[in-house]
Design a protein around this motif. Sequence first.
Motif, PDB file in Angstrom:
ATOM      1  N   ARG A 328       0.838  -1.210   0.000  1.00 25.37           N
ATOM      2  CA  ARG A 328       0.000   0.000   0.000  1.00 25.37           C
ATOM      3  C   ARG A 328       0.867   1.253   0.000  1.00 25.37           C
ATOM      4  O   ARG A 328       0.564   2.232  -0.688  1.00 25.37           O
ATOM      5  CB  ARG A 328      -0.929  -0.024   1.209  1.00 25.37           C
ATOM      6  N   PHE A 329       1.971   1.232   0.771  1.00 26.75           N
ATOM      7  CA  PHE A 329       2.887   2.368   0.791  1.00 26.75           C
ATOM      8  C   PHE A 329       3.474   2.599  -0.598  1.00 26.75           C
ATOM      9  O   PHE A 329       3.575   3.738  -1.064  1.00 26.75           O
ATOM     10  CB  PHE A 329       4.000   2.109   1.811  1.00 26.75           C
ATOM     11  N   HIS A 330       3.854   1.519  -1.256  1.00 26.23           N
ATOM     12  CA  HIS A 330       4.453   1.634  -2.590  1.00 26.23           C
ATOM     13  C   HIS A 330       3.453   2.193  -3.608  1.00 26.23           C
ATOM     14  O   HIS A 330       3.806   3.040  -4.435  1.00 26.23           O
ATOM     15  CB  HIS A 330       4.940   0.253  -3.045  1.00 26.23           C
ATOM     16  N   ASP A 331       2.224   1.744  -3.536  1.00 26.72           N
ATOM     17  CA  ASP A 331       1.208   2.152  -4.520  1.00 26.72           C
ATOM     18  C   ASP A 331       0.705   3.570  -4.292  1.00 26.72           C
ATOM     19  O   ASP A 331       0.367   4.271  -5.256  1.00 26.72           O
ATOM     20  CB  ASP A 331       0.028   1.181  -4.479  1.00 26.72           C
ATOM     21  N   TYR A 332       0.633   4.007  -3.022  1.00 25.09           N
ATOM     22  CA  TYR A 332       0.013   5.301  -2.720  1.00 25.09           C
ATOM     23  C   TYR A 332       0.965   6.231  -1.981  1.00 25.09           C
ATOM     24  O   TYR A 332       0.546   7.055  -1.172  1.00 25.09           O
ATOM     25  CB  TYR A 332      -1.264   5.096  -1.888  1.00 25.09           C
ATOM     26  N   ARG A 333       2.271   6.101  -2.248  1.00 24.28           N
ATOM     27  CA  ARG A 333       3.251   6.903  -1.514  1.00 24.28           C
ATOM     28  C   ARG A 333       2.971   8.403  -1.643  1.00 24.28           C
ATOM     29  O   ARG A 333       3.202   9.163  -0.700  1.00 24.28           O
ATOM     30  CB  ARG A 333       4.660   6.601  -2.030  1.00 24.28           C
ATOM     31  N   HIS A 334       2.497   8.840  -2.778  1.00 32.75           N
ATOM     32  CA  HIS A 334       2.245  10.273  -2.977  1.00 32.75           C
ATOM     33  C   HIS A 334       1.156  10.803  -2.055  1.00 32.75           C
ATOM     34  O   HIS A 334       1.015  12.023  -1.904  1.00 32.75           O
ATOM     35  CB  HIS A 334       1.852  10.532  -4.432  1.00 32.75           C
ATOM     36  N   LEU A 335       0.394   9.911  -1.402  1.00 29.92           N
ATOM     37  CA  LEU A 335      -0.658  10.347  -0.498  1.00 29.92           C
ATOM     38  C   LEU A 335      -0.246  10.192   0.969  1.00 29.92           C
ATOM     39  O   LEU A 335      -1.026  10.521   1.858  1.00 29.92           O
ATOM     40  CB  LEU A 335      -1.934   9.534  -0.760  1.00 29.92           C
TER      41      LEU A 335
END
Length: 951
Positions: A328-335
């Motif tokens: 989840r961190f990898h996929d949504y790091r920009h958030l």
Amino acid sequence: MANSEFLVKKWKKHLSEKVNPESIDLNTFEVKDSLNMDVWEDEDFINPDIKSNIERIARDFIDGLGIEVNIDDIVITGSIANYNWSRFSDIDVHILVDFDEIDENHELVREMFQKAHAQWNRTHNIKVKDHEVEIYVQDIDEPHHSTGIYSLLGDKWVKKSKKGVFTLNKDEIQAKSAHLMDDIDEIEQLLDNNDFEQAFDDAGRLKEKIRNFRRGGLEKGGEYSSENLSFKILRRNGYLERLSDMKNEAYDHMMSLDEEKVLTETMADLKRVKAKYEDDPEMWMGINRMIEGDPSGNHQYLNWFVKQLKQNPISPELIFGMVDSIKRFHDYRHLFKKTDIHQFKDPEELRAAGGVAYDEFQRREYEKKHHKELSTKASEESSMLFDGKVWNDGTEEAQEMPFTIVRPDSEHASCWHGRGTTWCISATEAQNYFDYYTGQGKVFYIVMDKTRTDRDKYKKVAWIGTSSGIESQFDASQPDHAPMTSGLAREKIIDSVLKKLTRRGQTDEEHVYHVEQAEAFADRLQSKIAEHLKENPPESGYEEKVQDILERFRPRMDWVMIDANVEDHGDGEAVTMYATARMRFDNPEPVKLVQNDQTPRFLGKGPAHEEETIQQIKAALLDNYDENVPASIKLDVREMAGSKHADVFVVDLYYEPDAMARPQVPPPAPTPEGFEVFCLVMERIDDNFAKTRLKVRRVLVDEDYLQPSSFDKHALGYEQADFDSTDTDEDYHYVAISYEPDAHEIEMLIPLNVPREIWDTFEKRVEYNIVSGYSEISKLNDASRKVLNTTLQQMLSKQGEPPGLEDEPLSAGLDMNVRGYIPSSLEIELNGAATDKDVEDAYRIARVIDNNFEEFKKVYIENIKNYGEVRAQPADAIEAGDEVFQEEHIAETTGRAKVNNQAYVKTGYQKIARRRFGKAMRLTVKGPQRTMPKGWKVINPVPGKSGPPGE
């Protein structure tokens, strides 16, 4: 020497490659005597066929966007609409739209359109009379510096280019063009030397420089400025396209190098980690799982993962949870607020942050997908006062003003129009207070200023009004408790109007006139809001809504009585709500009431003792009701209806909304909506009332307000003996009697160990008779109860046990359940609701079974075996027990019930248990038994079997 010769040669080569300004051809920029007659009908009108064709192209482009866009105009501009056209001229088509109608974030809208028309221009090669068609979307308020603009929808010139003599500064144009060409060639040299990072940075800076260079020229000299013509030379000769390609090439090389470097480093880390932990099975399992689930492809999260494994107890839940959180961190790091995984101190912090980021992602995706739907809904749930030109009463401004004014009538509309502000009435993540404040007679007018950027705190200003008029204003970043200073909102409106009206080079008289216009508009805006507020005061209708709520909720309450009044104290209507509940208890202690200052007190206890008892009752209520405690509690002894003229002890509970407020959660608003929230809370209190009453009863017994019942005496004895759920009553050898002090319950467990094949048959017969909607466990409990009744009656008829028990061996008030591995034990539960008869019968049953356990067990298993069969009874069997053996199978059940029953019959109880818990269930008693009853066995299930070992 060799190095210096090499440098000299390279410098000579560089000089020979410099662009010669005189080689740049400017003949195509010569001014023509007429417009391009391939495109224009004459000097005043465009060719009708071309007009129709370009209009269709523009509309096809808009239709392909997938969102609703209202076209304000379609215009032709650029050199094709001027006298400096050439064979290289594009037909520049500008589609004018109002960005405000799409979204208030103009930068977001502009970026969306830029990507859309860039993609269109790349994928389409449409030519009209050998001139390429270029599409561009422009905001209606965006300034345009072309000297020729023709409206296709109006079929007229908006700004007509004037025919005249234009002198081109050829030397300046050639010099500027050559200089920029040389700069672009220098970047190509950087690429040849593999200096990709420098090439990428220089290309970006140069693109921005050329963009500003052209913009400045258009503003200063228009179409014929040296800067604009130099830009056209670069574009015609392919230099601009080449510059963009080189920037992309530099980025690709730069990123490829970085990836290779990272991959080399992480692969080294991977080998080191594997070697270090190859002898640690748990660490090895976790590392392999991380390698399999690595979302980065280069193991960049491995070090953090290993660190957490070392710092926390290793379990499958930890390993799988961390891998999911890392994905989840990898996929949504920009958030994420923290964009480096090493900033997270533990897995729980990463998991919590991932939840927040994913929720934000879903919110954005939903808004993006449903933008049109949300916008339409917000418009339908709002009142538009001013759209920039026309007021809600139909009057028009002499010229368009850069303001929109709306009054949201719902929480959704308030959130939509208030996006980008800190207002609590527009909050989407924290508690939203729109309904709370509107319930207090407040309304909101949102004034949106189109001249300001989204980051400007005066972009949106909320005007707060009541039935008495406008009371305050708040800017977009203003805390709710700190309104703008008086007159500031008006000043900001005047500033924005002046910004729109002021023109370069205006006279002092014109400036004074514009100031007067701006002040007049600001005053008109304020008066229009006040007029609308007076004509549309906050709605009420409270009486009807409150009555409807009462009619819906009162029948749903068994213990709590709710009521409400609608009152107006001069500041608008408000709902006064309250609720009462009453707990009655028999057998109060024989104490008398005395009158002291009109307040009844209990003789011999005093106010302090009574207050202490009330606080204990509140603590008991808190366990069940999560801070929703009564505003006040009163204790009393009085005669009540249905109490047979005997005094009962009464606990009166009084609930008010203000007592229900919690941190970050306001009390229910004094509105019908708030009253409904209040009723929902009261309904939950009513649902748990019986359970809570037992807790209150225990307090009253402990404080000597109630005489202890038979249950209380047993429980008190266990408490004084420090007897809890880890003990069993040693007076009983087979029946395990334990006490749970936290739940204040006495449990009696009867061990049976029914052979598995007998129990399975019993279970199938019971479940075959289940009717739809009746739980399987409840049916088994009832059947086991009947078997227990029958077994006791058969034993008592032979042994002549004490009279009374044979009439009703198992009191109807007793709570009897199957427990643990179902055929292994039966359970009788006693709590504060048990009558003296219930408790007496339960202990009699325990004694009968304990004293005759082997016989009881034998008869009970035989009855389980024969449950549901119709057979001849022994001569000495009493008729009262026959019904347990004479139940008929219900073959005529509904088709649905048959399906459910058959599904259960095919899936045994133990199979269900194993599927749910991962193992066969077995006999358990709460806590480790320090005293093991005689005849109880420690059961170690054999893997693969669904029950305990046979006898």
